[in-house]
Write a protein that holds these residues in place. Structure first.
Motif, PDB file in Angstrom:
ATOM      1  N   ASP A  25       0.788  -1.017   0.117  1.00 37.08           N
ATOM      2  CA  ASP A  25      -0.039  -0.052   0.072  1.00 37.08           C
ATOM      3  C   ASP A  25       0.907   1.308  -0.197  1.00 37.08           C
ATOM      4  N   LYS A  28       1.709   3.118   3.039  1.00 34.06           N
ATOM      5  CA  LYS A  28       2.250   2.461   4.303  1.00 34.06           C
ATOM      6  C   LYS A  28       3.670   2.149   4.116  1.00 34.06           C
ATOM      7  N   GLY A  53      -4.519   0.398  -2.697  1.00 35.04           N
ATOM      8  CA  GLY A  53      -5.299   0.428  -1.763  1.00 35.04           C
ATOM      9  C   GLY A  53      -6.512   0.754  -1.866  1.00 35.04           C
ATOM     10  N   SER A  54      -7.380   0.614  -1.131  1.00 38.62           N
ATOM     11  CA  SER A  54      -8.877   1.309  -1.257  1.00 38.62           C
ATOM     12  C   SER A  54      -8.931   2.773  -1.476  1.00 38.62           C
ATOM     13  N   LEU A  55      -8.182   3.237  -0.731  1.00 41.45           N
ATOM     14  CA  LEU A  55      -7.945   4.757  -0.766  1.00 41.45           C
ATOM     15  C   LEU A  55      -6.549   4.922  -0.518  1.00 41.45           C
TER      16      LEU A  55
HETATM   17 MG   LIG Z   1      -5.053   1.482   2.225  1.00 37.98          MG
END
Ligand SMILES: [Mg+2]
Ligand SMILES: CC(C)=CCC/C(C)=C/CC/C(C)=C/CC/C(C)=C/COC[C@H](O)COP(=O)(O)O
Ligand SMILES: O=P(O)(O)OP(=O)(O)O
Length: 250
Positions: A25, A28, A53-55
């Motif tokens: 991600d 991260k 990532g989703s967001l």
């Molecule tokens: Mg994420």
């Protein structure tokens, strides 16, 4: 459109070999943490790098992909929560359509809007029937997608959804309990889906140890994705890789 990355997934499946995808991600990691992670991942024999990532709230995607590419010959595959997560430096794109939900934007709307950019990206496009499965608590993907996940114990719903996706032309099916899910996709559900669809089946979400990775492979997953657990403790990569690579199906 179909290219080398997809062919390599199909070839692995035909041999009964299992693939380990490490999800990175971009929000991260830092250059330093990614450098360390890549050392461990290459030593462990990670087969595929998923990035997304989703967001995603940073603008780190291109740099992240370039840094991974500089350290590996394995495919780097975008796993985007939205069309803003495109990088022409990657090798391929999981072209997700959220077929488990009934949110038209994630089934087709965002694809229409971004089609010219996706086409021009030069990425290998892998149409993917993306199924979000209830992971025991809301996850970022279940919230962001604004669509009801498939209940954890309803293997038949997942099977019918995957079959429909395959017949509509999806080249991959992804069963995802969501990042950090309390419980991963059940073996019963993986077995039901992989027993009847012919395209490779990817399983992810809440797989946090070698045992869970092994169980997903034994149930029929062709690709096992691990993100969160390795973000928290990169030292588990080797044992997860061993668990995945230790399973071969005749
Ligand atoms: Mg994420
Ligand atoms: C280019 C284009 C048309 C993009 C649209 C993509 C689309 C329709 C996305 C569907 C919705 C969505 C928000 C997807 C999120 C994808 C994502 C990165 C999910 C995180 O997955 C977790 C993974 O399975 C590993 O879990 P864990 O090991 O627990 O971290
Ligand atoms: O982006 P995701 O879905 O991987 O979730 P999170 O970053 O919240 O773990």
């Amino acid at each position: 459109m179909q290219g080398l990355v997809y062919e390599s997934l199909q070839e692995k499946k035909n041999r009964g070999a299992k693939a380990f995808a490490l999800l990175i991600d971009p929000d991260k990691v830092t250059p330093a943490s990614l450098d360390e992670l890549m050392g461990l991942a290459e030593a462990a024999g990670v087969d595929l790098y998923f990035v997304g990532g989703s967001l995603v709230v940073t603008d780190n995607l291109d740099n992240c992909v370039l840094q991974i590419k500089a350290r590996t010959r394995k495919p780097v595959i975008l796993f985007p929560g939205s069309p803003s997560q495109l990088s022409r430096h990657a090798d391929a794109l999981l072209y997700l359509s959220l077929i488990s939900g009934r949110n038209p934007e994630l089934l087709i709307g965002q694809h229409v809007i971004s089609a010219p950019f996706v086409k021009k990206s030069g990425l290998e496009i892998m149409p993917t029937g993306y199924c979000v499965i209830d992971g025991g608590a809301p996850t970022t993907v279940s919230y962001i997608s604004n669509a009801a996940p498939i209940p954890h114990d309803k293997a038949d719903i997942a099977l019918c959804t995957a079959l429909a996706g395959e017949m509509l032309g999806m080249k991959l099916i992804y069963l995802d309990a969501g990042s950090g899910a309390r419980r991963p996709v059940s073996s019963d559900m993986i077995r039901a889906v992989s027993g009847q669809v012919e395209v490779p089946v990817i399983v992810g979400g809440g797989i946090r140890d070698a045992e869970a990775a092994h169980a997903a492979c034994r149930a029929g997953a062709d690709v096992v994705v691990v993100g969160n657990a390795i973000e928290k403790d990169p030292s588990i990569i080797q044992e997860i890789a061993n668990a995945i690579h230790g399973v071969t199906v005749a």
